[in-house]
Design a protein around this motif. Structure first.
Motif, PDB file in Angstrom:
ATOM      1  N   ARG A   1      -2.019 -22.318   5.868  1.00 60.12           N
ATOM      2  CA  ARG A   1      -2.685 -22.345   4.555  1.00 60.12           C
ATOM      3  C   ARG A   1      -3.045 -20.939   4.081  1.00 60.12           C
ATOM      4  O   ARG A   1      -3.121 -20.692   2.874  1.00 60.12           O
ATOM      5  CB  ARG A   1      -3.955 -23.181   4.637  1.00 60.12           C
ATOM      6  CG  ARG A   1      -3.674 -24.608   4.907  1.00 60.12           C
ATOM      7  CD  ARG A   1      -4.882 -25.516   4.714  1.00 60.12           C
ATOM      8  NE  ARG A   1      -4.475 -26.834   5.106  1.00 60.12           N
ATOM      9  CZ  ARG A   1      -3.671 -27.611   4.391  1.00 60.12           C
ATOM     10  NH1 ARG A   1      -3.224 -27.184   3.231  1.00 60.12           N
ATOM     11  NH2 ARG A   1      -3.305 -28.795   4.819  1.00 60.12           N
ATOM     12  N   PHE A   2      -3.286 -20.040   5.018  1.00 55.28           N
ATOM     13  CA  PHE A   2      -3.620 -18.664   4.640  1.00 55.28           C
ATOM     14  C   PHE A   2      -2.422 -18.035   3.927  1.00 55.28           C
ATOM     15  O   PHE A   2      -2.548 -17.515   2.813  1.00 55.28           O
ATOM     16  CB  PHE A   2      -3.993 -17.896   5.911  1.00 55.28           C
ATOM     17  CG  PHE A   2      -4.559 -16.522   5.662  1.00 55.28           C
ATOM     18  CD1 PHE A   2      -4.978 -16.102   4.399  1.00 55.28           C
ATOM     19  CD2 PHE A   2      -4.678 -15.623   6.733  1.00 55.28           C
ATOM     20  CE1 PHE A   2      -5.507 -14.835   4.195  1.00 55.28           C
ATOM     21  CE2 PHE A   2      -5.204 -14.353   6.540  1.00 55.28           C
ATOM     22  CZ  PHE A   2      -5.608 -13.958   5.265  1.00 55.28           C
TER      23      PHE A   2
ATOM     24  N   SER B   1     -11.537 -23.406   6.382  1.00 54.53           N
ATOM     25  CA  SER B   1     -10.259 -23.247   7.103  1.00 54.53           C
ATOM     26  C   SER B   1     -10.282 -22.032   8.024  1.00 54.53           C
ATOM     27  O   SER B   1     -10.836 -20.988   7.687  1.00 54.53           O
ATOM     28  CB  SER B   1      -9.113 -23.070   6.096  1.00 54.53           C
ATOM     29  OG  SER B   1      -9.013 -24.169   5.232  1.00 54.53           O
TER      30      SER B   1
ATOM     31  N   SER C   1      -8.353 -17.469  -0.051  1.00 51.37           N
ATOM     32  CA  SER C   1      -7.289 -16.753   0.668  1.00 51.37           C
ATOM     33  C   SER C   1      -7.362 -15.258   0.384  1.00 51.37           C
ATOM     34  O   SER C   1      -7.253 -14.427   1.300  1.00 51.37           O
ATOM     35  CB  SER C   1      -5.923 -17.308   0.275  1.00 51.37           C
ATOM     36  OG  SER C   1      -5.815 -18.684   0.616  1.00 51.37           O
TER      37      SER C   1
ATOM     38  N   ALA D   1      -8.121 -18.965   9.747  1.00 50.89           N
ATOM     39  CA  ALA D   1      -7.066 -18.105   9.206  1.00 50.89           C
ATOM     40  C   ALA D   1      -5.965 -17.972  10.246  1.00 50.89           C
ATOM     41  O   ALA D   1      -6.121 -17.252  11.245  1.00 50.89           O
ATOM     42  CB  ALA D   1      -7.638 -16.741   8.832  1.00 50.89           C
TER      43      ALA D   1
ATOM     44  N   LEU E   1      -6.193 -21.796   1.469  1.00 47.88           N
ATOM     45  CA  LEU E   1      -7.336 -21.947   2.362  1.00 47.88           C
ATOM     46  C   LEU E   1      -8.446 -22.737   1.688  1.00 47.88           C
ATOM     47  O   LEU E   1      -8.697 -22.592   0.488  1.00 47.88           O
ATOM     48  CB  LEU E   1      -7.882 -20.579   2.773  1.00 47.88           C
ATOM     49  CG  LEU E   1      -7.099 -19.777   3.815  1.00 47.88           C
ATOM     50  CD1 LEU E   1      -7.817 -18.458   4.082  1.00 47.88           C
ATOM     51  CD2 LEU E   1      -6.921 -20.564   5.109  1.00 47.88           C
TER      52      LEU E   1
END
Length: 1002
Positions: free
Chosen positions: A723-724, A733, A689, A735, A729
């Motif tokens: 998730r970011f 994944s 991230s 963003a 992340l």
């Protein structure tokens, strides 16, 4: 009166010179009436000084003389001591090495006469001589006395150097054989009707079977029973079981004379849960269908020793073909190596450094390595089929399977360590493999091994030296001959044939042995410094590759990296000199596609794997990443090159994170695998991230600089979502983001909006330029109105929309919102704007709760990919990420206003806060946390292994095995991994259904 002190002072000095540590006590003992005839005999002091512990020997001698039952008996002992040097050396040698045997002589003062004879058969006794020595035993007590008497003679020859380690161990095995026969005879005499109904064979296993027994050891056996003519088989097996049980009790039970040793039958089929006695056909049925690899390894040492020897020979002949096919079993070498690791892992931490047998560099390392090589090559070469470790090692060297110099060093180390073990056990005749800590004990052991200058220091030095040799050669034995074979080294030793080399590669788990051998040849052949260093490194690297799910990939990738960096001086120096670098590299190169692909794009990142000042594997903080990315962007010529430079930083840091994840999951020799899997998940999520945020920040700066210099007409911020925003992340994944801007003072809103939209468009274009790096896709679908709404809005526009039109799902999505790039103040004000929406002051209305539940149910039914097994889908399946996250987020929406700890974008932090606030029980919180961590690790594992994202387990067997290895499941345990995932997810689903779909008010 004046002479006495002088005489005493002279005696005192002589005693010290002869190795006594308590000269005053020794003087008093020498002045005792029993020793009067020997007081002035210099020969006695010389003989005492030659023992392991002169003080102990002198005390034992006085006790023995005191125990003599008449003056005549005492006189006979003294006269023999004076006249017969062999007896003197033997008796005093035993008394100076073993308090247990000194106690035996005190209880049985005539047994010293067992040491008088010095004939040929006395020097090299076998089973028959020991049977003769036990022949008069008529009950368990007299058998123990006779056994100790025979043991006394073995110990005397041992401590005087008349026999070596191998001969002493063989004599101990022969004495055990004679004792088992005597015990069985006593059992048969007590139950003659049982003896008539069955044939019972006692097959020795372990060190007894291998003719290399310790002084004190369990005697491992297997019992085989058959019916005599005219007897029902079931009845015969019961009779044989009674005889076997009685025989075991005779040897194992403690009497006034102590015990002999435990008879251990746990190596039998099904171990302690299986029947004590089986017929030959029952044994074979088990071994053909159910036996594990370790059981065939144990059968290497099977040897008939007592009872019906013909039946015992039939048993050995029947199982031997199965033993020599064991190496053909799937996962053979990994199974054996895993068993060895399990032994080490089970040693108490406080004992690891004192373990002679089980610790690293200990006796078991030698035995496992030798047995492994025997099982691989003994299929075709019958000369290797010895149950005795040193004999087998010699045969391996003679056949070229082990280098002669390596075999000689290992032989020497094994003899030294076994001799240490013998001296430790002999002292009190107790079963132990721990090196004592008391200095007096260490001094006695050192002196007994011929170390007289500084016994304690010399013993420690020799012990550590030999253990180091064993540890090094344990890794090298299996692989060094492979290199010698392919590199055609002029070592003067026999080399493996091509076929033998292929067999060994197959046994190690290499699917394409021919290609693997070609890689080895390319790496190890030649006379260059590079080839020489790689010949040193490869034996250990090959072992680490073999420990992975894909040894072929590990070796191929190592060749690629070495081809790219082999002429770079620091590369080979790093692997040779940095303790962790080589093992870390092996782990990374054999764990899947992602990390090696990243490394091939930037081979210099190998330097990160070292443990020195070169960087290491700790993730870099976001501020550091942003600073480096900005610097790279600044040096670039144009936005496209700037983004390429930012991608270069991302590539290297993704490799750093992946390598740290793999090493933490696999563990190393020095550092076991990460116990807290959640810590690894948090590390990966935070690192990826932060890296994504730094890459977006760099891309934003490049776009602004290219289009407007440093004067963008609007303030601009990127808000991380999903998730970011949650710092969660994974490697693959997307963003999720929102874009927000605010016109600068005096700038027309239309002009500002055009600039902001151009920034978003250009960022998306640049990040989507095709590249070999893992893609970084930005997804703005969580913006107001979704795909139909504008990509970027002003802060005022967001405020107006959320005030009038915001839907429940949007408040839900905003729970993960966090500024990640651009104008920090604008990002902060955006968060202030949305906080009332995501943490509503009055909680969540029932209708909103029902809406969230409807959305979740619809997602479960519509979004799961067709054909996917729902129970193994880490994101959308029951108990997967979605279940846990929606459960936690529902609690945040309901209680975030009242519970400050819930105001976080991170799932695990919010779950912990809910538990602390009493919104969820500790047990339910632990269940959800475990499921979320496991599902996240599955997704990370799939990306690491396959090089592309996925939410379910791979179907390819080798890829599935690699995922299992990452998750801590060794070869052959993929089924256990899938069962564990289903079980964890099922429990989490149960909690989710109660908390999420349960009562409206919770």
């Amino acid at each position: 009166m004046t002479a006495a002190p002088g005489r005493r002072s002279s005696t005192f000095t002589r005693l010290l010179r002869h190795g006594f540590t308590d000269a005053s006590a020794a003087e008093r003992l020498l002045d005792s009436p029993e020793l009067a005839p020997l007081r002035d005999d210099p020969v006695l002091l010389e003989a005492l000084g030659a023992t392991a512990d002169p003080d102990l020997a002198l005390l034992g001698l006085v006790r023995l003389l005191e125990a003599q039952q008449s003056p005549g008996a005492r006189r006979e002992l003294l006269d023999t001591l004076i006249a017969a040097k062999p007896l003197r050396d033997r008796l005093l040698g035993v008394l100076g090495a073993s308090t247990a045997l000194a106690d035996h002589l005190t209880r049985h003062p005539d047994d010293w006469q067992a040491l008088v004879m010095y004939e040929a058969y006395d020097l090299h006794p076998g089973v028959q001589e020991f049977e003769d020595g036990l022949a008069e035993a008529t009950d368990p007590v007299s058998l123990r006395v006779a056994y100790r008497r025979c043991l006394l003679s073995i110990a005397a020859r041992d401590v005087c150097g008349t026999t070596g380690l191998a001969e002493s161990a063989a004599e101990l095995a022969d004495l055990a054989t004679a004792t088992l026969r005597a015990a069985l005879a006593l059992a048969e005499a007590a139950a003659p009707e049982d003896a008539e109904q069955c044939r019972l064979a006692v097959v020795a296993m372990g060190k007894c079977g291998g003719h290399e027994l310790n002084y004190v050891s369990d005697v491992d056996v297997i019992f085989v029973g058959e019916a005599t003519e005219g007897t029902d088989e079931t009845k015969a097996v019961r009779a044989a079981t009674r005889l076997a049980s009685h025989m075991m009790r005779i040897c194992s039970e403690t009497t006034v004379e102590g015990s002999i040793w435990p008879v251990d039958a746990n190596l039998r089929p099904e171990g302690r849960n299986g029947p004590l006695v089986r017929t030959l056909s029952s044994h074979l049925a088990y071994y053909q269908r159910w036996a594990k690899t370790w059981e065939f390894q144990a059968l290497l040492k099977a040897r008939p020793v007592a009872g019906d020897l013909d039946l015992g020979e039939e048993y050995v002949a029947a199982v031997q073909p199965l033993v020599w096919k064991a190496a053909e079993r799937e996962n053979f070498v990994p199974d054996v190596q895993k068993m060895r690791r399990r032994v080490v892992e089970n040693i108490p931490v406080a004992e690891v450094d004192r373990q002679l047998k089980l610790g690293p560099g200990g006796l078991r390392d030698v035995e496992f390595a030798v047995q492994l090589l025997q099982l691989v090559h003994g299929r075709a070469d019958t000369s290797l089929r010895s149950g005795t470790t040193l004999d087998a090692l010699g045969a391996l060297a003679a056949g070229g399977y082990v280098g002669r110099s390596d075999a000689a060093q290992l032989d020497d180390a094994y003899r030294f360590l076994r001799s240490m073990e013998h001296r430790i056990q002999l002292f009190r005749l107790r079963r132990t493999h721990l090196v004592p800590e008391d200095e007096a004990d260490l001094r006695r052991i050192g002196r007994s091994l011929g170390l007289r200058t500084d016994p304690v220091a010399d013993l420690h030095r020799e012990w550590r030296r030999h253990a180091g040799v064993v540890r090094r050669l344990h890794e090298k034995l299996f692989y060094r001959p492979l290199l010698d074979a392919v590199a055609q080294l002029a070592t003067g030793e026999a080399r493996l044939s091509t076929e033998a080399a292929r067999e060994r590669m197959v046994a190690l788990g290499y699917a394409d042995p021919a290609s693997a051998l070609r890689h080895l040849e390319a790496l190890a052949s030649g006379v260059t410094r590079k080839a020489a260093i790689q010949r040193t490194l490869l034996p250990v690297l090959l072992g680490w590759f073999a420990d992975s799910a894909d040894p072929d990939a590990g070796l191929l990738n190592f060749r690629k990296v070495s081809d790219a960096l082999g002429k770079t001086p620091w590369y080979l120096r790093l692997l040779r000199d940095e303790g962790a670098a080589a093992q870390n590299l092996a782990r990374v190169l054999s764990a899947g596609r992602l990390a090696p692909d990243l490394l091939m794009r930037a081979p210099e990142a190998v330097a990160l794997l070292g443990d020195g000042d070169g960087g290491g594997l700790d993730p870099r903080p976001r501020a550091h990443l942003e600073q480096e990315t900005y610097a790279a962007v600044k040096r670039a010529d144009g936005a496209a090159q700037a983004v390429t430079a930012a991608r270069g930083v991302r590539r290297r840091e993704l490799f750093r994170t992946a390598a740290a994840d793999i090493v933490g999951s696999y563990g190393t020799e020095e550092q076991p695998a990460e116990a807290d899997q959640g810590a690894l998940v948090d590390m990966v999520g935070g690192a990826v991230s932060d890296l994504t945020a730094a890459t977006l920040a760099g891309t934003l700066r490049a776009v602004v600089r290219d289009g407007w210099g440093d004067d963008l007409p609007t303030r601009f911020a990127v808000i991380g979502m999903g998730r970011f925003g949650g710092h969660e992340l994974g490697y693959g994944s997307d963003a999720d983001v929102l874009f927000v801007h605010e016109p600068c003072d005096g700038v027309d809103e239309r002009e500002a909006s055009q600039a902001a939209n151009k920034v978003v468009s250009e960022m998306s274009r640049l990040l989507q330029i095709p590249s070999a790096d893992p893609p970084l896709l930005i997804d703005a679908d969580l913006r107001p109105e979704g795909k139909s709404g504008p990509l970027v809005r002003t802060l005022t526009s967001y405020a107006a929309y959320y005030r009038r039109w915001a839907l429940t799902w949007e408040s839900h999505a905003l729970l993960r919102a966090e500024p990640v790039a651009g104008d920090a103040d604008l990002g902060r004000r955006f968060i202030e704007l949305i906080d009332p929406l995501r943490y509503p002051a009055d909680g969540l209305a029932d209708e909103a709760v029902r809406e969230i539940r409807r959305l979740k149910a619809r997602m479960e039914s519509e979004r799961l990919p067709r054909g996917a097994d729902p129970k193994l889908h880490a994101k959308l399946g029951p108990g997967g990420l979605s279940d846990v996250e929606w459960t936690v987020q529902l609690m945040q929406l309901r209680h975030g206003s009242a519970v400050p700890g819930l105001r976080t974008t991170r799932t695990r932090e919010a779950l912990a806060a809910a538990r602390a606030a009493g919104l969820i029980t500790e047990e339910d919180a632990a269940t959800l946390d475990e499921a979320w961590v496991l599902a996240t690790r599955v997704r990370n594992a799939v990306m690491l292994v396959r090089g592309r994202a996925g939410d379910t387990f791979p179907s390819d067997p080798r890829e599935l095995a690699a995922v299992g290895r990452y998750l801590g499941y060794g070869p052959g345990h993929v089924g256990d991994m899938l069962d564990a995932y289903r079980r964890t997810a099922r429990r989490a689903r149960g909690v989710m259904e109660e908390l999420f779909y349960g009562a409206a008010e919770r």
